[in-house]
Motif scaffolding. Structure first.
Motif, mmCIF file in Angstrom:
data_model
loop_
_atom_site.group_PDB
_atom_site.id
_atom_site.type_symbol
_atom_site.label_atom_id
_atom_site.label_comp_id
_atom_site.label_asym_id
_atom_site.label_seq_id
_atom_site.Cartn_x
_atom_site.Cartn_y
_atom_site.Cartn_z
ATOM 1 N N GLN A 1 0.818 -1.209 0.000
ATOM 2 C CA GLN A 1 0.000 0.000 0.000
ATOM 3 C C GLN A 1 0.859 1.270 0.000
ATOM 4 O O GLN A 1 0.425 2.337 -0.482
ATOM 5 C CB GLN A 1 -0.973 0.018 1.191
ATOM 6 N N VAL A 2 2.090 1.152 0.529
ATOM 7 C CA VAL A 2 2.993 2.312 0.538
ATOM 8 C C VAL A 2 3.385 2.678 -0.892
ATOM 9 O O VAL A 2 3.394 3.854 -1.271
ATOM 10 C CB VAL A 2 4.247 2.023 1.392
ATOM 11 N N THR A 3 3.734 1.676 -1.712
ATOM 12 C CA THR A 3 4.109 1.951 -3.112
ATOM 13 C C THR A 3 2.907 2.451 -3.900
ATOM 14 O O THR A 3 3.031 3.346 -4.741
ATOM 15 C CB THR A 3 4.687 0.688 -3.783
ATOM 16 N N ASP A 4 1.735 1.885 -3.605
ATOM 17 C CA ASP A 4 0.518 2.350 -4.290
ATOM 18 C C ASP A 4 0.254 3.816 -3.977
ATOM 19 O O ASP A 4 -0.113 4.604 -4.863
ATOM 20 C CB ASP A 4 -0.683 1.502 -3.866
ATOM 21 N N GLU A 5 0.439 4.176 -2.714
ATOM 22 C CA GLU A 5 0.202 5.557 -2.305
ATOM 23 C C GLU A 5 1.230 6.490 -2.955
ATOM 24 O O GLU A 5 0.904 7.599 -3.382
ATOM 25 C CB GLU A 5 0.271 5.672 -0.783
ATOM 26 N N ALA A 6 2.482 6.020 -3.069
ATOM 27 C CA ALA A 6 3.528 6.829 -3.714
ATOM 28 C C ALA A 6 3.187 7.065 -5.183
ATOM 29 O O ALA A 6 3.361 8.174 -5.707
ATOM 30 C CB ALA A 6 4.884 6.135 -3.585
ATOM 31 N N LEU A 7 2.694 6.027 -5.833
ATOM 32 C CA LEU A 7 2.300 6.158 -7.243
ATOM 33 C C LEU A 7 1.129 7.129 -7.393
ATOM 34 O O LEU A 7 1.077 7.919 -8.340
ATOM 35 C CB LEU A 7 1.930 4.789 -7.815
ATOM 36 N N ARG A 8 0.202 7.060 -6.439
ATOM 37 C CA ARG A 8 -0.957 7.976 -6.480
ATOM 38 C C ARG A 8 -0.513 9.421 -6.335
ATOM 39 O O ARG A 8 -0.972 10.314 -7.063
ATOM 40 C CB ARG A 8 -1.957 7.618 -5.377
ATOM 41 N N VAL A 9 0.416 9.664 -5.424
ATOM 42 C CA VAL A 9 0.915 11.022 -5.195
ATOM 43 C C VAL A 9 1.651 11.524 -6.435
ATOM 44 O O VAL A 9 1.510 12.679 -6.839
ATOM 45 C CB VAL A 9 1.828 11.062 -3.948
ATOM 46 N N LEU A 10 2.458 10.655 -7.046
ATOM 47 C CA LEU A 10 3.151 11.032 -8.276
ATOM 48 C C LEU A 10 2.172 11.407 -9.380
ATOM 49 O O LEU A 10 2.365 12.381 -10.115
ATOM 50 C CB LEU A 10 4.040 9.869 -8.749
ATOM 51 N N ALA A 11 1.085 10.616 -9.490
ATOM 52 C CA ALA A 11 0.065 10.904 -10.509
ATOM 53 C C ALA A 11 -0.588 12.262 -10.246
ATOM 54 O O ALA A 11 -0.851 13.032 -11.178
ATOM 55 C CB ALA A 11 -0.978 9.792 -10.536
ATOM 56 N N CYS A 12 -0.813 12.558 -8.968
ATOM 57 C CA CYS A 12 -1.406 13.855 -8.615
ATOM 58 C C CYS A 12 -0.462 15.001 -8.968
ATOM 59 O O CYS A 12 -0.889 16.056 -9.458
ATOM 60 C CB CYS A 12 -1.742 13.897 -7.120
ATOM 61 N N LEU A 13 0.817 14.808 -8.695
ATOM 62 C CA LEU A 13 1.810 15.829 -9.041
ATOM 63 C C LEU A 13 1.849 16.062 -10.554
ATOM 64 O O LEU A 13 1.940 17.203 -11.023
ATOM 65 C CB LEU A 13 3.195 15.402 -8.547
ATOM 66 N N LYS A 14 1.799 14.967 -11.314
ATOM 67 C CA LYS A 14 1.822 15.086 -12.773
ATOM 68 C C LYS A 14 0.598 15.854 -13.267
ATOM 69 O O LYS A 14 0.705 16.752 -14.109
ATOM 70 C CB LYS A 14 1.867 13.693 -13.406
ATOM 71 N N GLU A 15 -0.570 15.485 -12.712
ATOM 72 C CA GLU A 15 -1.802 16.156 -13.136
ATOM 73 C C GLU A 15 -1.763 17.638 -12.790
ATOM 74 O O GLU A 15 -2.196 18.487 -13.581
ATOM 75 C CB GLU A 15 -2.998 15.486 -12.455
ATOM 76 N N LEU A 16 -1.196 17.953 -11.628
ATOM 77 C CA LEU A 16 -1.075 19.348 -11.200
ATOM 78 C C LEU A 16 -0.139 20.111 -12.125
ATOM 79 O O LEU A 16 -0.396 21.263 -12.495
ATOM 80 C CB LEU A 16 -0.556 19.391 -9.760
#
Length: 448
Positions: free
Chosen positions: A40-55
């Motif tokens: 779940q830690v890696t999944d959360e890291a990927l989610r945060v990266l996706a949010c940064l990209k979208e931003l």
């Protein structure tokens, strides 16, 4: 500088980015420091990266003064992959695809119920956006390619069937469906593939065109013949189209009738279909070569290249070469070459026909030799010189009466000698063969 820093910190996008970066730092540290970190830690890291990209994308797209027609009606941002919905409205593909995937069957802008959910690329708007971004120093990200783009969906198949059903309906329905099929088979490989799934698809498509009267409605004829061209590009359709008893005869009819676009596209369809050797035989036996030669003789600049390509491909088969010679191809091709029209393509056809004895005789009678030698002297294209000397080689070895003419030209200009020294390997070989033949002929004459 201090004011600028305060201004940045009060910007919501900047604050959000800082929060995401801090969260990402925490997650990466946990991954690096802990041997037994959870998935779940890696999944959360990927989610945060996706949010940064979208931003980041949102920030780069939020350029003041962007024309409204370049913004997606859903996201309000510059479109990276504009597509047209069934009602003609343009959206960014990821946004409208998400809307449709949620089960919506209406246009989010007009609330209009959609007749289908197929998305058609809007290349014009994409190009306009690209030009505008370059002018304003904005780097527009490339659209994300959907790996399932060419997969046939149930909606696509249902819409395809409904369009084919319209081909046996009223004239207005036929014209509407024909235009849509022409557009979809041009832009969507999945629609081209659908024609290969059913033996009834092509007969249904061509139902409005009566053999011998295909040009009753020139506009409808153009749309349907162009659709045949589009779907014949798909490799799996080539055999299906050629073996259908309606398709080739209607393409042949359309070589003679309809708009010039219809005639051109009929020739182009025959060219694409002739990629298969068996299709070359079918097309030749069906009588396509005579009307192709006639259309070439007309010399319409829009059609000539497609016609020449079709004739060349068909003449790879020996039987079709004979048919082309009897259809008057040598006379027509040579005349166009003498007029310096489409010389590259037509010389390739003439070289192919020059292995036929009747063609050789016609070339001699029609003054081919000085024309070919002129091209060898004047042309900068090595391929054209090669084809010219190959034709002359066949003439020399099949019609001895022309040796004297070639010898006189060679003595005056020496074009073959130069080609034997500086041409391509094939041109050198052919030119040397002709020169040997000329030397032997001169020796015999001298001895006598």
């Amino acid at each position: 500088m201090a004011n600028a820093g305060v201004e940045e910190e009060t910007d919501p996008c900047v604050r959000k980015a800082l929060e995401l970066k801090k969260e990402l730092q925490r997650l990466v540290k946990a991954i690096l420091d802990e041997d037994d970190y959870g998935i779940q830690v890696t999944d959360e890291a990927l989610r945060v990266l996706a949010c940064l990209k979208e931003l980041k994308l949102k920030k780069s797209h939020s350029f003041k003064g962007v024309p409204d027609e370049f913004r997606c009606p859903i996201s309000g941002e510059i479109m990276t992959d504009p597509v047209v919905l069934a009602n003609g409205k343009t959206f960014d593909r990821p946004c409208i695809q998400r809307w449709l995937n949620e089960g919506n069957r209406t246009c989010p802008k007009t609330q209009q119920v959609l007749s289908h959910t197929i998305l058609t690329p809007n290349h014009l708007v994409r190009e306009m956006i690209s030009v505008w971004c370059k002018e304003h120093g904005i780097e527009l990200p490339k659209p994300i390619l959907d790996p399932d783009e060419d997969i046939v969906t149930d909606d696509s198949r249902s819409y395809f069937n409904s369009l084919l059903e319209k081909m046996s309906s009223s004239p207005s329905d036929q014209k509407e469906a024909a235009k849509e099929l022409r557009l979809l088979t041009k832009r969507m490989p999945s629609f081209r593939a659908l024609f290969g799934e059913s033996t009834y698809a092509i007969p249904q498509l061509l139902y409005p065109l009566s053999p011998g009267r295909a040009d009753t409605d020139p506009e409808l004829q153009e749309d349907l013949i162009t659709t045949v061209l589009n779907l014949s590009i798909h490799d799996n359709n080539k055999r299906v189209v050629a073996e259908n008893p309606l398709a080739i005869p209607l393409l042949i009819d359309s070589l003679r009738t309809g708009t010039i676009e219809t005639r051109r596209n009929a020739a182009a369809a025959l060219f694409t279909l002739s990629a298969l050797d068996n299709n070359k035989l079918i097309i030749g036996k069906s009588g396509a070569i005579q009307p192709l030669v006639e259309l070439l003789e007309e010399g319409h600049p829009l059609a000539m290249k497609d016609v020449a390509s079709a004739i060349f491909n068909l003449c790879i088969v020996l039987e079709n070469k004979r048919r082309a010679v009897h259809a008057g191809a040598v006379r027509v091709v040579l005349r166009k070459i003498m007029e310096r029209k489409l010389v590259d393509e037509l010389l390739a056809i003439l070289a192919m026909l020059s292995t036929h004895q009747v063609a050789i005789e016609e070339m001699g009678e029609l003054g081919a030799i000085p024309c070919l030698l002129d091209i060898i002297r004047e042309s900068t294209c090595e391929r054209n010189k090669e084809n010219c000397v190959a034709i002359l080689y066949n003439i020399c070895f099949n019609d001895r009466t022309k040796l004297r003419h070639i010898m006189e030209e060679e003595n005056a200009y020496g074009a073959l000698s130069r080609l034997a020294e500086n041409g391509t390997s094939r041109a050198k070989r052919k030119a040397s063969g002709i020169l040997d033949r000329l030397n032997k002929a001169a020796s015999i004459v001298h001895t006598a």
